[in-house]
Design an enzyme around this catalytic site. Structure first.
Site, PDB file in Angstrom:
ATOM      1  N   LYS A 274      -1.984  -1.883 -10.207  1.00 12.83           N
ATOM      2  CA  LYS A 274      -2.671  -0.666  -9.786  1.00 12.83           C
ATOM      3  C   LYS A 274      -4.072  -0.991  -9.285  1.00 12.83           C
ATOM      4  O   LYS A 274      -4.654  -1.989  -9.698  1.00 12.83           O
ATOM      5  CB  LYS A 274      -2.793   0.296 -10.979  1.00 12.83           C
ATOM      6  CG  LYS A 274      -1.499   0.981 -11.378  1.00 12.83           C
ATOM      7  CD  LYS A 274      -1.740   1.951 -12.520  1.00 12.83           C
ATOM      8  CE  LYS A 274      -0.460   2.652 -12.949  1.00 12.83           C
ATOM      9  NZ  LYS A 274       0.133   3.523 -11.928  1.00 12.83           N
ATOM     10  N   ARG A 348      10.447   4.774 -16.170  1.00 15.57           N
ATOM     11  CA  ARG A 348      11.862   5.149 -16.034  1.00 15.57           C
ATOM     12  C   ARG A 348      12.777   4.049 -16.543  1.00 15.57           C
ATOM     13  O   ARG A 348      13.894   4.310 -16.961  1.00 15.57           O
ATOM     14  CB  ARG A 348      12.160   5.532 -14.576  1.00 15.57           C
ATOM     15  CG  ARG A 348      12.057   4.415 -13.592  1.00 15.57           C
ATOM     16  CD  ARG A 348      11.942   4.912 -12.157  1.00 15.57           C
ATOM     17  NE  ARG A 348      10.626   5.482 -11.885  1.00 15.57           N
ATOM     18  CZ  ARG A 348      10.278   6.054 -10.735  1.00 15.57           C
ATOM     19  NH1 ARG A 348      11.152   6.139  -9.741  1.00 15.57           N
ATOM     20  NH2 ARG A 348       9.073   6.541 -10.575  1.00 15.57           N
TER      21      ARG A 348
HETATM   22  N1  BES Z   1       2.216   6.016 -15.458  1.00 13.83           N
HETATM   23  C1  BES Z   1       2.406   6.134 -14.055  1.00 13.83           C
HETATM   24  C2  BES Z   1       2.358   7.575 -13.574  1.00 13.83           C
HETATM   25  C3  BES Z   1       0.998   8.211 -13.561  1.00 13.83           C
HETATM   26  C4  BES Z   1       0.129   7.970 -12.517  1.00 13.83           C
HETATM   27  C5  BES Z   1       0.639   9.079 -14.552  1.00 13.83           C
HETATM   28  C6  BES Z   1      -1.113   8.576 -12.493  1.00 13.83           C
HETATM   29  C7  BES Z   1      -0.607   9.694 -14.540  1.00 13.83           C
HETATM   30  C8  BES Z   1      -1.480   9.437 -13.512  1.00 13.83           C
HETATM   31  C9  BES Z   1       3.769   5.556 -13.657  1.00 13.83           C
HETATM   32  O1  BES Z   1       4.207   4.483 -14.411  1.00 13.83           O
HETATM   33  C10 BES Z   1       3.652   5.097 -12.260  1.00 13.83           C
HETATM   34  O2  BES Z   1       2.907   4.177 -12.030  1.00 13.83           O
HETATM   35  N2  BES Z   1       4.384   5.730 -11.355  1.00 13.83           N
HETATM   36  C11 BES Z   1       4.345   5.385  -9.984  1.00 13.83           C
HETATM   37  C12 BES Z   1       5.760   5.371  -9.476  1.00 13.83           C
HETATM   38  C13 BES Z   1       5.923   4.723  -8.131  1.00 13.83           C
HETATM   39  C14 BES Z   1       5.571   3.237  -8.198  1.00 13.83           C
HETATM   40  C15 BES Z   1       7.354   4.894  -7.689  1.00 13.83           C
HETATM   41  C16 BES Z   1       3.521   6.449  -9.282  1.00 13.83           C
HETATM   42  O3  BES Z   1       3.546   7.619  -9.670  1.00 13.83           O
HETATM   43  O4  BES Z   1       2.791   6.086  -8.359  1.00 13.83           O
HETATM   44 MN    MN Z   2       3.461   2.634 -13.670  1.00 15.32          MN
END
Ligand code: BES
Ligand code: MN
Ligand code: ZN
Length: 495
Positions: A274, A348
């Protein structure tokens, strides 16, 4: 947590540091308990109302000193707002605001009436319960300070309401204990709330309550179960994962209600790392797991006649030499193979194995999962509404009813079948990312592959789990979302 006590009596006769009464907006002559206090003070409150300085607007307060006219040192009048906009949410808010005002004054003990306990059109239980909730949830702080209220008393004049008041206070106390646990765990830094820490919390609940059982599984056990998706996420972390099964037995029914929680103790994104801006917030990526612990604690406190099995998948998502990679193919417990497109779509994967476990081993009555699953859900619904995904009408109806009652907001999003093509893989049964559009939906469609024919609802809590700003009974930081909702759902589920 402060102690909250019921008392039968007249509030103007209670000796304490401060008493709280209330006023609807635009009323010149107060009624009920506020009237009784006003009379005892020789019309002090109605005189202030006459000046126009205090009009009972929602959340506004008037502080008066009693100079020995009544046993209490101070009177706080809190505005209830307009009568036709009055509801349980207003009760929780004004109750929290009054309690915080008492705290700011350095008061150790205060007494309050039930907001909306007389006129206002609410049931006495609901009003008393929400007044209690407002006090507990509004006074929550992750770090206690020197000024903390120690005890509050809810005063009820009518003897016929006392049993109901006692029940309302005891329910609210049990639920608040659960919410406090959830908020604490989510607010904790990620180096403290490790998978093992979550497992210890589960063990603590087992020790504390006789109808709670906790089982803790490590990497080896998870290999035995064939949890290849969960294990893939855990590979990149030097700190080992835990799979936690936490049961509350409120009755002997065969089929448990399963509550599953995403417990990513820190989500760095892994190899699909990230951006560093705000990355610290990803300590809250275990909020689903923390909600499961809070739900079990609250249930153990208030003893609803149901059997609940909580499932927690706890691990860090980290990049290192042993970490899983984009392009890898892994196998979940139910035998389905998954192509990894992004190691940041890790929640997931963990849930895939929790849901498979529930489906294969638990013969569930129904499954609800809580997960901070997608940023896309925040884009769709903002920070105050969780996404609800389910194809079961009765479950949807009951969850939405509980949501209305608690104001933990849910909005249904579709498990739109045509978007299944977005998670089709050339190299495996399914892939873990559906690309840029409809990200909350493709994540939910992914989960659906692991629940078989079970009655199931997925709740994406990425938005409402955390607040950047204070609200009356939701201090900034962790909200504890999911605990009140689920307990209310369980209360009404059997009916
Ligand atoms: N934990 C995150 C989702 C999230 C992001 C929660 C920002 C709260 C604030 C999750 O694991 C994630 O990174 N999801 C990705 C999925 C994508 C890579 C398909 C997302 O939402 O960008
Ligand atoms: Mn994630
Ligand atoms: Zn995540």
């Amino acid at each position: 947590m402060i102690k909250l006590l019921p008392l039968q009596g007249a509030i103007q006769e209670v000796k304490t540091d401060l008493i709280v009464v209330n006023l609807f907006e635009g009323v010149d002559k107060p009624g009920g308990a506020t009237r009784a206090v006003d009379d005892a003070l020789g019309g002090m409150i109605s005189n202030v109302i006459k000046t126009g300085d205090f009009r009972g607007e929602k959340g506004k307060t008037l502080l008066l000193y009693t100079f020995g006219r009544i046993p209490a040192d101070r009177v706080l009048v809190v505005g209830l707002g307009k009568k036709d906009e009055f509801n349980l949410e207003v009760v929780r808010e004004v109750s929290a605001i009054a309690a915080q005002r008492a705290r700011d004054l350095g008061v150790k003990k205060f007494a309050t009436i039930v907001h909306g306990g007389g006129s206002g059109g609410l049931s006495y239980f609901d009003a008393a319960f929400s007044t209690s909730e407002g006090i507990f949830l509004g006074l929550y702080r992750y770090r206690a300070e020197t000024k903390e209220v120690e005890e509050a008393t809810i005063v009820e004049f009518n003897q016929g309401n006392i049993e109901t008041l006692k029940q309302a206070i005891s329910d609210a106390t049990g639920i608040a204990k659960g919410v406090y646990l959830t908020r604490d765990l989510v607010n904790m830094p990620a180096n403290v709330s490790t998978p093992e820490c979550l497992a210890d919390m589960a063990k603590n609940l087992e020790r504390e309550y006789k109808n709670v059982r906790a089982r803790i599984y490590d990497r080896k056990d998870m290999e035995r179960f064939g949890m290849g998706a969960f294990l893939a996420v855990a590979r990149g972390s030097a700190i080992p994962p835990r799979f936690i099964v936490l049961e509350y037995r409120g009755d002997e029914s065969e089929k448990p209600i399963v509550i599953a929680g995403k417990g990513i103790t820190f989500d760095s994104g892994g190899i699909s790392i990230k951006p560093s801006k705000d990355m610290w917030k990803m300590k809250f990526d275990m909020a689903g797991a923390a909600a499961v612990l809070g739900i079990i604690k609250a249930a153990a406190e208030i003893q609803p006649p149901v059997r609940i099995v909580g499932l927690i998948g706890a691990t860090y998502n980290m990049p290192d030499g042993n970490a899983y990679r984009p392009g890898d193919v892994v196998k979940a417990m139910n035998g389905k193979t998954i192509e990894i497109i992004s190691t940041d779509a890790e929640g997931r994967l963990v849930l895939a194995d929790l849901l498979s476990y529930a489906t294969e081993k638990l013969n569930p009555e129904l499954i609800v999962d809580f997960a901070t699953l997608t940023g896309a859900c925040i884009v769709a619904l903002g920070t105050e509404i969780a996404g609800l995904f389910t194809e079961f009408e009765d479950l949807e109806k009951k969850l939405l009813e509980a949501s209305k009652y608690t104001n933990e907001n849910l909005w249904k999003l579709p498990l739109y079948p045509r978007y299944k093509k977005l998670i089709k893989s050339d190299f495996a049964d399914i892939k873990n990312s559906g690309g840029a559009w409809a990200g909350a939906i493709t994540a939910a469609l992914f989960l659906k592959e692991f629940v078989g024919e079970n009655k199931w609802a997925h709740i994406d809590i990425a938005g409402p789990t955390w607040r950047d700003e204070d609200a009356p009974y939701l201090p900034k930081g962790a909200t504890g979302f999911g605990v009140r909702l689920t307990i209310e759902f369980l209360k009404t589920y059997k009916g």
